[in-house]
Design a protein around this motif. Structure first.
Motif, PDB file in Angstrom:
ATOM      1  N   CYS A  85       0.731  -1.402  -0.017  1.00  0.00           N
ATOM      2  CA  CYS A  85      -0.020   0.021   0.002  1.00  0.00           C
ATOM      3  C   CYS A  85       1.081   1.393   0.005  1.00  0.00           C
ATOM      4  CB  CYS A  85      -0.879   0.083   1.284  1.00  0.00           C
ATOM      5  SG  CYS A  85      -2.099  -1.144   1.181  1.00  0.00           S
ATOM      6  N   PHE A  86       1.933   1.280   0.767  1.00  0.00           N
ATOM      7  CA  PHE A  86       2.968   2.284   0.619  1.00  0.00           C
ATOM      8  C   PHE A  86       3.369   2.623  -0.731  1.00  0.00           C
ATOM      9  CE2 PHE A  86       7.546   3.612   0.709  1.00  0.00           C
ATOM     10  CZ  PHE A  86       7.190   4.843   1.476  1.00  0.00           C
ATOM     11  N   PHE A  87       3.853   1.780  -1.614  1.00  0.00           N
ATOM     12  CA  PHE A  87       4.147   1.944  -2.826  1.00  0.00           C
ATOM     13  C   PHE A  87       3.289   2.375  -3.874  1.00  0.00           C
ATOM     14  CE2 PHE A  87       8.226  -0.580  -1.712  1.00  0.00           C
ATOM     15  CZ  PHE A  87       9.097   0.416  -1.956  1.00  0.00           C
ATOM     16  N   LEU A  88       2.016   1.898  -3.395  1.00  0.00           N
ATOM     17  CA  LEU A  88       0.855   2.293  -4.228  1.00  0.00           C
ATOM     18  C   LEU A  88       0.607   3.826  -4.185  1.00  0.00           C
ATOM     19  CD1 LEU A  88      -2.112   1.910  -5.639  1.00  0.00           C
ATOM     20  CD2 LEU A  88      -2.946   1.769  -3.557  1.00  0.00           C
ATOM     21  N   TRP A  89       0.859   4.537  -3.287  1.00  0.00           N
ATOM     22  CA  TRP A  89       0.893   6.021  -3.034  1.00  0.00           C
ATOM     23  C   TRP A  89       2.244   6.754  -3.428  1.00  0.00           C
ATOM     24  CZ3 TRP A  89      -3.507   8.522  -2.296  1.00  0.00           C
ATOM     25  CH2 TRP A  89      -4.711   7.824  -1.690  1.00  0.00           C
ATOM     26  N   LEU A  90       3.418   5.871  -3.160  1.00  0.00           N
ATOM     27  CA  LEU A  90       4.310   6.594  -3.420  1.00  0.00           C
ATOM     28  C   LEU A  90       5.008   6.518  -4.735  1.00  0.00           C
ATOM     29  CD1 LEU A  90       6.969   7.968  -2.221  1.00  0.00           C
ATOM     30  CD2 LEU A  90       8.018   5.727  -2.100  1.00  0.00           C
ATOM     31  N   TRP A  91       4.616   5.459  -5.595  1.00  0.00           N
ATOM     32  CA  TRP A  91       5.191   5.208  -6.738  1.00  0.00           C
ATOM     33  C   TRP A  91       4.008   5.079  -7.802  1.00  0.00           C
ATOM     34  CZ3 TRP A  91       5.034   0.944 -10.413  1.00  0.00           C
ATOM     35  CH2 TRP A  91       5.976   1.173 -11.446  1.00  0.00           C
ATOM     36  N   SER A  92       3.038   4.322  -7.569  1.00  0.00           N
ATOM     37  CA  SER A  92       1.893   3.832  -8.945  1.00  0.00           C
ATOM     38  C   SER A  92       1.273   5.276  -9.047  1.00  0.00           C
ATOM     39  CB  SER A  92       1.072   2.925  -8.274  1.00  0.00           C
ATOM     40  OG  SER A  92       1.619   1.736  -8.524  1.00  0.00           O
ATOM     41  N   ILE A  93       0.508   5.611  -8.180  1.00  0.00           N
ATOM     42  CA  ILE A  93      -0.285   6.739  -8.095  1.00  0.00           C
ATOM     43  C   ILE A  93       0.148   8.228  -9.083  1.00  0.00           C
ATOM     44  CG2 ILE A  93      -1.775   8.474  -6.995  1.00  0.00           C
ATOM     45  CD1 ILE A  93      -2.888   6.123  -5.136  1.00  0.00           C
ATOM     46  N   PRO A  94       1.418   8.565  -8.372  1.00  0.00           N
ATOM     47  CA  PRO A  94       2.166   9.825  -9.088  1.00  0.00           C
ATOM     48  C   PRO A  94       2.302   9.386 -10.602  1.00  0.00           C
ATOM     49  CG  PRO A  94       3.123   9.171  -6.925  1.00  0.00           C
ATOM     50  CD  PRO A  94       2.217   8.014  -7.254  1.00  0.00           C
ATOM     51  N   LEU A  95       2.938   8.220 -10.845  1.00  0.00           N
ATOM     52  CA  LEU A  95       3.217   7.812 -12.481  1.00  0.00           C
ATOM     53  C   LEU A  95       1.939   7.983 -13.032  1.00  0.00           C
ATOM     54  CD1 LEU A  95       5.871   4.917 -12.115  1.00  0.00           C
ATOM     55  CD2 LEU A  95       6.043   7.370 -12.981  1.00  0.00           C
ATOM     56  N   ILE A  96       0.694   7.305 -12.632  1.00  0.00           N
ATOM     57  CA  ILE A  96      -0.394   7.290 -13.504  1.00  0.00           C
ATOM     58  C   ILE A  96      -0.880   8.544 -13.581  1.00  0.00           C
ATOM     59  CG2 ILE A  96      -2.849   6.543 -13.129  1.00  0.00           C
ATOM     60  CD1 ILE A  96      -1.949   3.812 -11.712  1.00  0.00           C
ATOM     61  N   ILE A  97      -0.910   9.634 -12.454  1.00  0.00           N
ATOM     62  CA  ILE A  97      -1.391  10.859 -12.671  1.00  0.00           C
ATOM     63  C   ILE A  97      -0.645  11.843 -13.854  1.00  0.00           C
ATOM     64  CG2 ILE A  97      -1.557  13.170 -11.688  1.00  0.00           C
ATOM     65  CD1 ILE A  97      -2.396  11.470  -9.034  1.00  0.00           C
ATOM     66  N   LEU A  98       0.618  11.285 -13.818  1.00  0.00           N
ATOM     67  CA  LEU A  98       1.593  11.893 -14.809  1.00  0.00           C
ATOM     68  C   LEU A  98       1.224  11.266 -16.322  1.00  0.00           C
ATOM     69  CD1 LEU A  98       4.142  13.571 -15.551  1.00  0.00           C
ATOM     70  CD2 LEU A  98       5.293  11.687 -15.394  1.00  0.00           C
ATOM     71  N   VAL A 284      -9.090  10.860 -11.553  1.00  0.00           N
ATOM     72  CA  VAL A 284      -9.276   9.467 -12.270  1.00  0.00           C
ATOM     73  C   VAL A 284      -7.782   8.886 -11.824  1.00  0.00           C
ATOM     74  CG1 VAL A 284      -9.244   8.371 -14.523  1.00  0.00           C
ATOM     75  CG2 VAL A 284     -10.774  10.501 -14.145  1.00  0.00           C
ATOM     76  N   GLY A 285      -6.728   9.413 -11.823  1.00  0.00           N
ATOM     77  CA  GLY A 285      -5.385   8.735 -11.609  1.00  0.00           C
ATOM     78  C   GLY A 285      -5.133   8.290 -10.163  1.00  0.00           C
ATOM     79  N   THR A 286      -6.092   8.768  -9.370  1.00  0.00           N
ATOM     80  CA  THR A 286      -6.185   8.071  -8.057  1.00  0.00           C
ATOM     81  C   THR A 286      -7.210   7.018  -7.887  1.00  0.00           C
ATOM     82  OG1 THR A 286      -5.424  10.618  -7.237  1.00  0.00           O
ATOM     83  CG2 THR A 286      -6.418   8.989  -5.613  1.00  0.00           C
ATOM     84  N   LEU A 287      -8.282   7.352  -8.443  1.00  0.00           N
ATOM     85  CA  LEU A 287      -9.334   6.368  -8.129  1.00  0.00           C
ATOM     86  C   LEU A 287      -9.016   4.985  -8.660  1.00  0.00           C
ATOM     87  CD1 LEU A 287     -12.472   5.803  -7.595  1.00  0.00           C
ATOM     88  CD2 LEU A 287     -13.134   6.365  -9.660  1.00  0.00           C
ATOM     89  N   ILE A 288      -8.668   5.010 -10.051  1.00  0.00           N
ATOM     90  CA  ILE A 288      -8.279   3.909 -10.762  1.00  0.00           C
ATOM     91  C   ILE A 288      -7.427   2.900 -10.044  1.00  0.00           C
ATOM     92  CG2 ILE A 288      -7.425   2.807 -12.828  1.00  0.00           C
ATOM     93  CD1 ILE A 288     -10.219   4.088 -13.203  1.00  0.00           C
ATOM     94  N   PRO A 289      -6.249   3.254  -9.652  1.00  0.00           N
ATOM     95  CA  PRO A 289      -5.076   2.160  -8.864  1.00  0.00           C
ATOM     96  C   PRO A 289      -5.716   2.066  -7.542  1.00  0.00           C
ATOM     97  CG  PRO A 289      -4.462   4.606  -9.033  1.00  0.00           C
ATOM     98  CD  PRO A 289      -5.536   4.605  -9.906  1.00  0.00           C
ATOM     99  N   ILE A 290      -6.454   2.854  -7.015  1.00  0.00           N
ATOM    100  CA  ILE A 290      -7.156   2.216  -5.700  1.00  0.00           C
ATOM    101  C   ILE A 290      -7.947   1.152  -5.918  1.00  0.00           C
ATOM    102  CG2 ILE A 290      -8.284   2.946  -3.654  1.00  0.00           C
ATOM    103  CD1 ILE A 290      -7.097   5.698  -3.686  1.00  0.00           C
ATOM    104  N   GLY A 291      -8.959   1.307  -6.734  1.00  0.00           N
ATOM    105  CA  GLY A 291     -10.121   0.261  -7.113  1.00  0.00           C
ATOM    106  C   GLY A 291      -9.229  -0.891  -7.511  1.00  0.00           C
ATOM    107  N   ASN A 292      -8.271  -0.877  -8.538  1.00  0.00           N
ATOM    108  CA  ASN A 292      -7.628  -2.055  -9.151  1.00  0.00           C
ATOM    109  C   ASN A 292      -6.959  -2.791  -7.836  1.00  0.00           C
ATOM    110  OD1 ASN A 292      -6.165  -3.335 -11.461  1.00  0.00           O
ATOM    111  ND2 ASN A 292      -4.624  -2.772 -10.075  1.00  0.00           N
ATOM    112  N   ASN A 293      -6.035  -2.047  -6.851  1.00  0.00           N
ATOM    113  CA  ASN A 293      -5.528  -2.738  -5.784  1.00  0.00           C
ATOM    114  C   ASN A 293      -6.493  -3.340  -4.870  1.00  0.00           C
ATOM    115  OD1 ASN A 293      -3.395  -1.768  -7.184  1.00  0.00           O
ATOM    116  ND2 ASN A 293      -2.366  -1.623  -5.185  1.00  0.00           N
TER     117      ASN A 293
END
Length: 370
Positions: A85-98, A284-293
């Motif tokens: 969960c830590f890497f979801l917020w630190l790595w995945s979500i910022p990259l997806i928003i970008l 959208v870039g926050t909602l999608i990875p949270i829902g996916n995980n």
């Protein structure tokens, strides 16, 4: 009397007025031309479901439980879940928003986007971003073919009741020509979807993704009430704080986020080209990875409940069960193709749900390939 310089100045001003009028006419015409060519998602829900369809798949359903099991063997998997969960917020979500922001801003492919943003010298970076998902797609198309075969097989055959029967179904598939034909079918179908673009993906996702999520949620609910399911849940959420010093846990947590969310694979970049300006990239870039995980978490608990329930009744030990989940069979096929059919055999109505599950995974795989 006007001098020659004054006449020249008036002539230049007249040219500017005429030129400005021409540009104004061109500006009026240009949006209409773009409006005819530019395609966007018809609604926000269509965008969300299409993006979920492209990310929810094998990374959630078969790889995630295997990785969790590998880190549950030492006492429990809760520490891995926290780091994940830590890497979801630190790595995945910022990259997806970008990705969403860049694609929505440029409205171009990765190659042309890098050209616009950084110059022609950086177009090779956009090309590399195409090569990576292409290589993943070559592997994914094989997997989609397997899922389609299992859909057809369980339409006309009984579900396996134990591990030996389930392994036999898999071995019979690998010894036949069906993988080649199913692979060819997946490539042709995904190619046709690319030709039609978003006009095909969105309506398909509006049907397929809700059905897939409904099946996963129902299966999870039912698995909770299987005998000995509580043992699997307990091991799933038991902490082993000493594992924080294990570098492998941190590496698996970040790589699993890549498999789960698809961050930096440019799938979101492609979808964002068809986003409307009203579709917020951050939202959208926050909602999608949270829902996916969240789907990954449900699938992990579902598999633990199923496997622990089946094997504890056969007198397997807890450590042996975790080894079986982590080993996962040839080509990492165990959880999806071996254990899920056994799970559905233990569920009332599973004879219907199992083929429906595999066709949904197949269609979600098509969306991921596109």
């Amino acid at each position: 009397m006007a001098t020659e310089e004054q006449f020249a100045l008036l002539e230049d001003q007249g040219d500017d007025v005429i030129g400005g009028h021409d540009r104004l006419e061109n500006d009026k015409e240009e949006p209409s031309k773009k409006g005819k060519q530019e395609k966007t998602f018809s609604s926000g829900i269509g965008l969300v479901l299409s993006c979920l369809g492209s990310t929810v798949g094998t990374g959630n359903i078969w790889r995630y439980p295997r990785i969790v099991a590998a880190h549950a063997a030492g006492g429990g998997a809760l520490v891995f879940l926290i780091v994940w969960c830590f890497f979801l917020w630190l790595w995945s979500i910022p990259l997806i928003i970008l990705e969403y922001s860049t694609g929505r801003y440029t409205r171009c492919s990765t190659v042309e986007s890098m050209n616009k943003l950084a110059g022609p010298s950086f177009r090779f970076m956009g090309a590399w971003l195409i090569i990576v998902p292409f290589a993943i797609g070559c592997y994914y198309s094989v997997l989609v073919g397997w899922c389609f075969y299992y859909f057809i097989y369980f339409l006309v055959n009984d579900l396996p009741s134990n591990l030996d029967e389930s392994n036999k179904i898999w071995n019979d598939l690998q010894d036949s020509h069906w993988p080649v034909w199913c692979h060819l079918l997946s490539i042709i179908t995904s190619s046709l979807s690319v030709i039609r673009g978003v006009s095909t993906i969105e309506p398909m996702s509006k049907v397929v993704v809700p059905i897939l999520l409904s099946i996963v949620i129902f299966s999870f609910y039912w698995a909770l009430f299987l005998p000995y399911a509580s043992v699997g849940i307990e091991r799933f959420f038991t902490p082993n704080w000493a594992s924080l010093a294990n570098s492998r846990l941190w590496l698996d947590a970040i790589t699993q986020n890549a498999w789960d969310t698809g961050a930096a694979v440019c799938g979101y970049w492609t979808f964002s080209i068809y986003m409307r300006r009203s579709n917020g990239a951050v939202r959208v870039g926050t909602l999608i990875p949270i829902g996916n995980n969240f789907v990954s978490l449900l699938c992990g608990m579902l598999v633990f409940c199923c496997v622990f329930s089946v094997l504890l009744r056969q007198s397997y030990g807890v450590d042996r069960i975790l080894t079986i989940i982590g080993d996962n069979g040839p080509a990492n096929t165990g959880l999806t193709f071996i254990w899920f059919p056994i799970l559905y055999n233990n569920i009332t109505g599973g004879r219907v749900l199992c083929p429906l599950f595999f066709i949904c995974i197949t269609l979600a795989g098509f969306s991921s390939m596109v």
